[in-house]
Design a protein around this motif. Structure first.
Motif, PDB file in Angstrom:
ATOM      1  N   HIS A 190      39.954  29.023  46.284  1.00 35.07           N
ATOM      2  CA  HIS A 190      39.466  29.381  44.951  1.00 35.07           C
ATOM      3  C   HIS A 190      37.944  29.314  44.919  1.00 35.07           C
ATOM      4  CE1 HIS A 190      43.162  29.867  42.749  1.00 35.07           C
ATOM      5  NE2 HIS A 190      43.615  28.669  43.063  1.00 35.07           N
ATOM      6  N   TRP A 191      37.401  28.238  45.464  1.00 36.84           N
ATOM      7  CA  TRP A 191      35.943  28.060  45.458  1.00 36.84           C
ATOM      8  C   TRP A 191      35.273  29.137  46.307  1.00 36.84           C
ATOM      9  CZ3 TRP A 191      33.159  26.636  49.946  1.00 36.84           C
ATOM     10  CH2 TRP A 191      31.806  26.343  49.729  1.00 36.84           C
ATOM     11  N   ARG A 192      35.863  29.455  47.436  1.00 40.12           N
ATOM     12  CA  ARG A 192      35.275  30.443  48.352  1.00 40.12           C
ATOM     13  C   ARG A 192      35.202  31.820  47.709  1.00 40.12           C
ATOM     14  NH1 ARG A 192      37.619  33.855  52.332  1.00 40.12           N
ATOM     15  NH2 ARG A 192      36.183  34.348  54.044  1.00 40.12           N
ATOM     16  N   TYR A 193      36.181  32.166  46.878  1.00 39.17           N
ATOM     17  CA  TYR A 193      36.202  33.484  46.233  1.00 39.17           C
ATOM     18  C   TYR A 193      35.575  33.463  44.838  1.00 39.17           C
ATOM     19  CZ  TYR A 193      39.149  35.490  49.890  1.00 39.17           C
ATOM     20  OH  TYR A 193      39.623  35.962  51.084  1.00 39.17           O
ATOM     21  N   TYR A 194      34.921  32.383  44.475  1.00 35.87           N
ATOM     22  CA  TYR A 194      34.226  32.259  43.184  1.00 35.87           C
ATOM     23  C   TYR A 194      35.175  32.462  42.003  1.00 35.87           C
ATOM     24  CZ  TYR A 194      30.116  32.861  46.177  1.00 35.87           C
ATOM     25  OH  TYR A 194      29.172  32.723  47.155  1.00 35.87           O
ATOM     26  N   HIS A 195      36.415  31.994  42.121  1.00 38.24           N
ATOM     27  CA  HIS A 195      37.375  32.215  41.044  1.00 38.24           C
ATOM     28  C   HIS A 195      36.979  31.500  39.762  1.00 38.24           C
ATOM     29  CE1 HIS A 195      40.763  33.364  44.085  1.00 38.24           C
ATOM     30  NE2 HIS A 195      40.025  34.394  43.729  1.00 38.24           N
ATOM     31  N   LEU A 203      33.934  30.718  38.741  1.00 41.20           N
ATOM     32  CA  LEU A 203      32.794  31.426  38.147  1.00 41.20           C
ATOM     33  C   LEU A 203      33.243  32.730  37.495  1.00 41.20           C
ATOM     34  CD1 LEU A 203      29.757  31.662  37.693  1.00 41.20           C
ATOM     35  CD2 LEU A 203      29.573  32.722  39.962  1.00 41.20           C
ATOM     36  N   LYS A 204      34.095  33.484  38.195  1.00 42.56           N
ATOM     37  CA  LYS A 204      34.581  34.751  37.637  1.00 42.56           C
ATOM     38  C   LYS A 204      35.413  34.506  36.383  1.00 42.56           C
ATOM     39  CE  LYS A 204      34.717  37.063  42.153  1.00 42.56           C
ATOM     40  NZ  LYS A 204      35.616  37.595  43.211  1.00 42.56           N
ATOM     41  N   GLY A 205      36.264  33.476  36.410  1.00 43.38           N
ATOM     42  CA  GLY A 205      37.062  33.155  35.231  1.00 43.38           C
ATOM     43  C   GLY A 205      36.187  32.734  34.069  1.00 43.38           C
ATOM     44  N   PHE A 206      35.135  31.966  34.359  1.00 45.65           N
ATOM     45  CA  PHE A 206      34.193  31.530  33.321  1.00 45.65           C
ATOM     46  C   PHE A 206      33.543  32.740  32.658  1.00 45.65           C
ATOM     47  CE2 PHE A 206      29.935  30.273  31.985  1.00 45.65           C
ATOM     48  CZ  PHE A 206      30.183  29.129  31.242  1.00 45.65           C
ATOM     49  N   ILE A 207      33.093  33.696  33.477  1.00 46.83           N
ATOM     50  CA  ILE A 207      32.466  34.896  32.935  1.00 46.83           C
ATOM     51  C   ILE A 207      33.466  35.708  32.124  1.00 46.83           C
ATOM     52  CG2 ILE A 207      31.388  37.097  33.561  1.00 46.83           C
ATOM     53  CD1 ILE A 207      30.193  35.664  36.003  1.00 46.83           C
ATOM     54  N   ALA A 226      43.810  18.661  42.722  1.00 44.58           N
ATOM     55  CA  ALA A 226      42.446  18.428  43.195  1.00 44.58           C
ATOM     56  C   ALA A 226      41.554  19.498  42.566  1.00 44.58           C
ATOM     57  CB  ALA A 226      42.377  18.498  44.716  1.00 44.58           C
ATOM     58  N   PHE A 227      40.275  19.188  42.407  1.00 44.22           N
ATOM     59  CA  PHE A 227      39.336  20.098  41.765  1.00 44.22           C
ATOM     60  C   PHE A 227      38.155  20.342  42.686  1.00 44.22           C
ATOM     61  CE2 PHE A 227      41.378  17.636  38.373  1.00 44.22           C
ATOM     62  CZ  PHE A 227      41.906  18.644  37.596  1.00 44.22           C
ATOM     63  N   VAL A 228      37.657  21.578  42.684  1.00 42.98           N
ATOM     64  CA  VAL A 228      36.458  21.930  43.438  1.00 42.98           C
ATOM     65  C   VAL A 228      35.496  22.621  42.479  1.00 42.98           C
ATOM     66  CG1 VAL A 228      35.508  23.168  45.413  1.00 42.98           C
ATOM     67  CG2 VAL A 228      37.825  22.259  45.530  1.00 42.98           C
ATOM     68  N   TRP A 229      34.261  22.118  42.420  1.00 46.94           N
ATOM     69  CA  TRP A 229      33.241  22.711  41.561  1.00 46.94           C
ATOM     70  C   TRP A 229      31.970  22.927  42.347  1.00 46.94           C
ATOM     71  CZ3 TRP A 229      35.600  18.261  39.181  1.00 46.94           C
ATOM     72  CH2 TRP A 229      36.433  18.573  38.094  1.00 46.94           C
ATOM     73  N   GLY A 230      31.120  23.745  41.764  1.00 50.28           N
ATOM     74  CA  GLY A 230      29.730  23.781  42.145  1.00 50.28           C
ATOM     75  C   GLY A 230      29.380  24.673  43.318  1.00 50.28           C
ATOM     76  N   TYR A 231      28.088  24.964  43.398  1.00 50.59           N
ATOM     77  CA  TYR A 231      27.529  25.786  44.463  1.00 50.59           C
ATOM     78  C   TYR A 231      26.172  25.190  44.837  1.00 50.59           C
ATOM     79  CZ  TYR A 231      31.178  28.809  42.735  1.00 50.59           C
ATOM     80  OH  TYR A 231      32.402  29.288  42.334  1.00 50.59           O
ATOM     81  N   GLY A 232      25.672  25.566  45.984  1.00 45.97           N
ATOM     82  CA  GLY A 232      24.399  25.041  46.428  1.00 45.97           C
ATOM     83  C   GLY A 232      24.483  23.552  46.703  1.00 45.97           C
ATOM     84  N   CYS A 233      23.587  22.789  46.073  1.00 43.99           N
ATOM     85  CA  CYS A 233      23.548  21.340  46.287  1.00 43.99           C
ATOM     86  C   CYS A 233      24.464  20.586  45.330  1.00 43.99           C
ATOM     87  CB  CYS A 233      22.109  20.831  46.143  1.00 43.99           C
ATOM     88  SG  CYS A 233      21.414  21.106  44.490  1.00 43.99           S
ATOM     89  N   ILE A 235      44.060  34.905  36.290  1.00 46.03           N
ATOM     90  CA  ILE A 235      44.316  33.560  36.824  1.00 46.03           C
ATOM     91  C   ILE A 235      45.499  33.587  37.786  1.00 46.03           C
ATOM     92  CG2 ILE A 235      44.961  31.200  36.216  1.00 46.03           C
ATOM     93  CD1 ILE A 235      43.497  31.589  33.568  1.00 46.03           C
ATOM     94  N   ARG A 236      46.572  34.300  37.416  1.00 47.99           N
ATOM     95  CA  ARG A 236      47.733  34.369  38.319  1.00 47.99           C
ATOM     96  C   ARG A 236      47.372  35.097  39.606  1.00 47.99           C
ATOM     97  NH1 ARG A 236      50.266  35.786  33.489  1.00 47.99           N
ATOM     98  NH2 ARG A 236      50.328  37.956  34.154  1.00 47.99           N
ATOM     99  N   HIS A 237      46.614  36.167  39.499  1.00 44.33           N
ATOM    100  CA  HIS A 237      46.209  36.916  40.686  1.00 44.33           C
ATOM    101  C   HIS A 237      45.334  36.054  41.592  1.00 44.33           C
ATOM    102  CE1 HIS A 237      45.447  40.526  43.041  1.00 44.33           C
ATOM    103  NE2 HIS A 237      44.158  40.227  43.039  1.00 44.33           N
ATOM    104  N   SER A 238      44.474  35.224  41.013  1.00 48.71           N
ATOM    105  CA  SER A 238      43.621  34.353  41.824  1.00 48.71           C
ATOM    106  C   SER A 238      44.452  33.313  42.571  1.00 48.71           C
ATOM    107  CB  SER A 238      42.568  33.671  40.941  1.00 48.71           C
ATOM    108  OG  SER A 238      43.170  32.733  40.059  1.00 48.71           O
TER     109      SER A 238
END
Length: 481
Positions: free
Chosen positions: A335-340, A342-346, A283-290, A408-411
């Motif tokens: 993962h989404w709650r901890y911004y993984h 977004l952090k991985g993207f950066i 399963a995948f979770v994306w996005g923030y806000g709306c 990634i493994r730590h996340s």
């Protein structure tokens, strides 16, 4: 000895002055600006880099040889026959990888010491030397270069088909024969010509008009594309994987509503994706806000949420129960709650921009081209991409990949711990075990091999981590690395 520049309309090909370093072994000075010295350093770097990865592969092969039965946690879902089959597949893949590094080190050193790329350039000029446009010469060179790179893979192909397949009892019905692979490589040669011609033209345009650090334009393009992809997936899901629908009423929806409320995630942004054949159930979770979106692939759900009569024989009883799906979704929401994401993207783009800065600096070092056998200031522009990537950047990539894979493994452990704290630990452990039972893989990894070749901890490691959380203990720092 002819002139370097001749009338491009002349009927005779250009004659290039032979001012290469040839097979010289003794440098004029102990400096990286000396092409002979630089060639020794580059070849030594390739040998050390590949030897390091050969050692990692040997460690994994030794791990495979030492274990003779499934781990205690998986004996009820993995028979001895399935374990042996997974073990053979793992050893086949790792030994193929190992021999790939061996052949690559041999060819890489030969290409520098014998000036293979310069020979290809000579052949290109012999055929197209009377063509005045430099872009067309580079396009012709890349066509010849791509053909050579396909032939470069033949020793590994022969080793795999004549040695590895027999040693590890590969089913001939599941693996293409040697003749079939060779025919496929012929198709690859044609495909590469079609693909590389426009790419080469684009890269040449970027270099000519992009300035000294033209590679930053490439990074900007990659950054823009990845940002657009994230925004598109957040808004529209994954239409490329199949058709999507709202989650139907029933037990699964009720279980998920509890999880979504726990994580404060909107229930109207959840879709069920009816996939084509995809091996990885997730399963995948994306996005923030709306723009929040949760996409659940149907092969994650037991029997794909379909009547048994509509399933293929191998799909029956695959997938997770409703409670297990809820626990798996809780992990993804952690993962989404901890911004993984977004952090991985950066992290990836910071690594990439550093890579581009180093790449752009090394790309303009003329000694690099002379070390590859080209005359001073006379070489195809496009060959620099391969020389820098292959001979200069491997040490940086080795370090950068370790950092990214570690994150990634730590996340994964962080998300598992968060789901466990919220009460989903037992169901998540059962979900991991069921996914392993559906798609058997070799459960053991050498720790050093894992650090450079696995973006995620193994299913066994995650199960052990959840068990230790139940007992009030934690994985050691070394295990978490």
């Amino acid at each position: 000895m002819g002139s370097l520049y001749q009338d491009p309309m002349a009927s005779v090909p250009m004659i290039i002055m032979d001012e290469t370093i040839g097979l010289r072994l003794v440098p004029d000075e102990i400096s990286l600006s000396d092409p002979v010295m630089l060639r020794h350093v580059l070849c030594s770097s390739i040998v050390v880099h590949n030897l390091f990865h050969v050692i990692l592969c040997c460690r994994q092969l030794r791990k495979c040889h030492r274990v003779q039965e499934p781990p205690r946690q998986m004996r009820n879902v993995m028979s001895p026959a399935a374990f042996q089959a997974a073990k053979n597949d793992e050893m086949h893949a790792v030994e193929r990888q190992l021999m790939g590094y061996v052949f690559d080190a041999i060819f890489s050193c030969m290409e520098l010491y014998f000036g293979v790329f310069h020979i290809l350039w000579d052949r290109t000029m012999a055929l197209y030397g009377n063509v005045g446009e430099i872009v067309w010469r580079n396009l012709a060179y890349m066509a010849l270069f791509a053909t050579y790179m396909v032939f470069r893979t033949l020793p590994l192909v022969f080793y795999e088909k004549l040695t590895l397949d027999n040693r590890y009892n590969v089913d001939p019905e599941k693996a293409p024969p040697l003749v079939g692979v060779i025919c496929a490589l012929a198709f690859v040669i044609v495909f590469l010509q079609v693909l590389l011609i426009p790419l080469t033209a684009i890269f040449l345009y970027i270099e000519i008009y992009g300035g000294y650090y033209f590679v930053f334009w490439i990074w900007g393009f990659l950054f823009a594309v990845s940002m657009l992809a994230l925004i598109f997936f957040s808004l529209f899901g994954l239409p490329c994987l199949g058709s999507s629908s709202r989650l139907p009423e029933g037990s699964l929806r009720n279980q998920l509503l509890v999880v979504l409320e726990d994580y404060n995630f909107p229930s109207n942004r959840v879709t069920l994706m009816h996939t084509f054949h995809i091996a990885n159930a997730t399963a995948f979770v994306w996005g923030y806000g709306c723009c929040k979106r949760l996409v659940i692939l149907d092969n994650l759900i037991h029997n794909r949420a379909m009547p048994v009569a509509e399933l293929l024989p191998e799909e029956i009883n695959m997938g997770l129960s409703d409670i297990q799906v809820a626990a798996f979704v809780a992990h993804q929401l952690s993962h989404w709650r901890y911004y993984h994401l977004l952090k991985g993207f950066i992290l990836v783009h910071v690594s990439l921009i550093i890579y581009m800065a180093l790449f752009g600096t090394c790309y303009h070092v003329h000694a690099l081209y002379e070390a590859a056998g080209f005359p001073h200031n006379y070489y195809p522009i496009i060959v620099g991409y391969w020389l820098v990537y292959k001979y200069v950047m491997p040490p940086y990539l080795t370090i950068a990949n370790w950092i990214i894979f570690y994150y990634i493994r730590h996340s994964e452990y962080t998300a598992d711990n968060d789901a466990w704290r919220r009460g989903y630990g037992p169901a998540l452990r059962e979900a991991l075990l069921k996914l392993f039972a559906d798609h058997h893989v070799f459960p053991f990894d050498d720790h050093w091999y894992l650090m450079w070749y696995r973006t995620r901890p193994s299913c066994l490691q995650r199960i052990r981590n959840l068990q230790r959380l139940d007992l009030g203990t934690r994985l050691s720092r070394i295990e978490l690395i």
